[in-house]
Design a protein around this motif. Sequence first.
Motif, mmCIF file in Angstrom:
data_model
loop_
_atom_site.group_PDB
_atom_site.id
_atom_site.type_symbol
_atom_site.label_atom_id
_atom_site.label_comp_id
_atom_site.label_asym_id
_atom_site.label_seq_id
_atom_site.Cartn_x
_atom_site.Cartn_y
_atom_site.Cartn_z
ATOM 1 N N GLU A 90 0.841 -1.293 -0.069
ATOM 2 C CA GLU A 90 -0.143 -0.412 0.056
ATOM 3 C C GLU A 90 1.018 1.111 0.139
ATOM 4 O O GLU A 90 0.566 2.493 -0.396
ATOM 5 C CB GLU A 90 -0.695 0.068 1.234
ATOM 6 C CG GLU A 90 -2.356 -1.212 1.219
ATOM 7 C CD GLU A 90 -1.973 -2.685 1.744
ATOM 8 O OE1 GLU A 90 -0.219 -2.768 2.282
ATOM 9 O OE2 GLU A 90 -2.287 -3.714 1.977
ATOM 10 N N ILE A 91 2.176 0.934 0.453
ATOM 11 C CA ILE A 91 3.009 2.470 0.101
ATOM 12 C C ILE A 91 4.404 1.803 0.452
ATOM 13 O O ILE A 91 5.275 1.093 -0.073
ATOM 14 C CB ILE A 91 3.247 2.782 1.833
ATOM 15 C CG1 ILE A 91 2.496 3.213 3.099
ATOM 16 C CG2 ILE A 91 4.396 3.677 1.981
ATOM 17 C CD1 ILE A 91 2.231 3.812 3.747
ATOM 18 N N HIS A 92 4.645 2.913 -0.855
ATOM 19 C CA HIS A 92 6.366 1.982 -1.354
ATOM 20 C C HIS A 92 6.978 3.622 -1.055
ATOM 21 O O HIS A 92 6.708 5.303 -0.881
ATOM 22 C CB HIS A 92 6.545 2.184 -3.210
ATOM 23 C CG HIS A 92 5.851 1.246 -3.612
ATOM 24 N ND1 HIS A 92 6.230 0.508 -3.808
ATOM 25 C CD2 HIS A 92 3.849 0.789 -4.216
ATOM 26 C CE1 HIS A 92 5.367 -0.520 -4.471
ATOM 27 N NE2 HIS A 92 4.027 -0.111 -4.342
ATOM 28 N N PRO A 138 -0.717 3.431 -5.014
ATOM 29 C CA PRO A 138 -0.622 2.974 -3.873
ATOM 30 C C PRO A 138 -1.141 4.175 -3.179
ATOM 31 O O PRO A 138 -1.714 4.831 -3.581
ATOM 32 C CB PRO A 138 0.562 2.523 -3.952
ATOM 33 C CG PRO A 138 1.546 2.385 -4.776
ATOM 34 C CD PRO A 138 -0.256 3.175 -5.743
ATOM 35 N N ALA A 139 -1.586 3.142 -1.950
ATOM 36 C CA ALA A 139 -1.819 5.083 -1.021
ATOM 37 C C ALA A 139 -1.338 6.136 -0.715
ATOM 38 O O ALA A 139 -1.683 6.968 -0.471
ATOM 39 C CB ALA A 139 -2.471 3.966 0.980
ATOM 40 N N LEU A 140 0.393 5.904 -0.911
ATOM 41 C CA LEU A 140 1.364 6.593 -1.100
ATOM 42 C C LEU A 140 2.580 6.254 -1.015
ATOM 43 O O LEU A 140 2.900 4.874 -1.225
ATOM 44 C CB LEU A 140 1.555 7.182 0.525
ATOM 45 C CG LEU A 140 2.634 7.834 1.153
ATOM 46 C CD1 LEU A 140 2.004 9.769 -0.012
ATOM 47 C CD2 LEU A 140 2.540 8.214 2.929
ATOM 48 N N VAL A 141 3.534 6.902 -2.343
ATOM 49 C CA VAL A 141 4.494 6.965 -2.329
ATOM 50 C C VAL A 141 5.409 7.797 -2.330
ATOM 51 O O VAL A 141 4.491 9.298 -2.030
ATOM 52 C CB VAL A 141 4.453 7.139 -4.180
ATOM 53 C CG1 VAL A 141 5.790 6.628 -4.522
ATOM 54 C CG2 VAL A 141 4.165 5.720 -4.474
ATOM 55 N N ILE A 151 -1.385 8.943 -8.416
ATOM 56 C CA ILE A 151 -0.616 8.602 -7.413
ATOM 57 C C ILE A 151 -0.398 9.372 -6.397
ATOM 58 O O ILE A 151 -0.136 10.814 -6.094
ATOM 59 C CB ILE A 151 0.576 8.648 -7.688
ATOM 60 C CG1 ILE A 151 0.073 7.232 -8.730
ATOM 61 C CG2 ILE A 151 1.171 7.918 -6.228
ATOM 62 C CD1 ILE A 151 2.053 6.501 -9.631
ATOM 63 N N PRO A 152 -1.004 9.634 -4.564
ATOM 64 C CA PRO A 152 -0.740 10.043 -3.507
ATOM 65 C C PRO A 152 0.452 10.368 -3.333
ATOM 66 O O PRO A 152 1.219 8.819 -3.389
ATOM 67 C CB PRO A 152 -1.529 9.710 -2.712
ATOM 68 C CG PRO A 152 -2.721 9.215 -3.372
ATOM 69 C CD PRO A 152 -2.570 8.513 -3.847
ATOM 70 N N TYR A 153 1.452 11.259 -3.251
ATOM 71 C CA TYR A 153 3.156 11.055 -3.261
ATOM 72 C C TYR A 153 3.346 12.275 -2.260
ATOM 73 O O TYR A 153 2.301 13.258 -1.872
ATOM 74 C CB TYR A 153 3.618 11.314 -4.506
ATOM 75 C CG TYR A 153 3.249 12.648 -4.805
ATOM 76 C CD1 TYR A 153 3.444 13.887 -4.580
ATOM 77 C CD2 TYR A 153 2.066 12.852 -6.008
ATOM 78 C CE1 TYR A 153 3.545 15.817 -4.968
ATOM 79 C CE2 TYR A 153 2.047 14.470 -6.498
ATOM 80 C CZ TYR A 153 2.023 15.511 -5.961
ATOM 81 O OH TYR A 153 2.631 17.056 -6.302
#
Length: 224
Positions: free
Chosen positions: A136-138, A162-165, A188-190
Amino acid sequence: MSGKVELMAVAKPGDIEKKSFEIIDSEVPEPRRFEGIEWQIARRMVHTTADFDLIDLVRFHPDAVASGLEALRAGCTIATDTEMARCGIPMRRMTPLGCDVRCLMNDPDVIASAKKNLTTRAHAAMELAADTMRPEIHVIGNAPTALIRLVNMVEEGRMKPPALVVGMPVGFVNAAESKAMLMHCGSIPYIAIEGRKGGSALAACVINALAEVVLAERELSGEI
């Protein structure tokens, strides 16, 4: 060179961190560019690097903080592009949240795939993570090729956003460009840094800042 060096009186390790944050707050007075949790993240980035320029370079997708916190509250899987980043996210923060932090750079399948396809291990690790872990997070602090492959797979529909990068690869070859790709993707949320700066420790500290928010919530509620 002469003269006496005056040292700050700090008794405990926790006091050092507290004093450091107080110094950062005093050197970046309000009104600040960021508020609330975004400021907590930016402040920890400065604390990790002693680089105040990061305040002007960090960029937040509008959904990044909320989406990242939701994933951590749910006990998510986090993938990193280096063992250094993995080690920079301590399990003393992750275990109470039920989160798992993994790096596939030394996975035998990744090594074999990179050799066969003449790609970097970071590229191959991103593909394996998307196919098997579905994190979910990278957290990407070193390898532009990992970030480029991630963005391409999302745009190709091979993986859902993903949820967060946390996109902070450091360096001179495609580092700035890969982060620009991430920030222009849109879906993409970043949390990312413009330009060449970055690094594994910096990317990891963003997750630590978010984890501290969730841990504080649970402490207030009596869950921990």
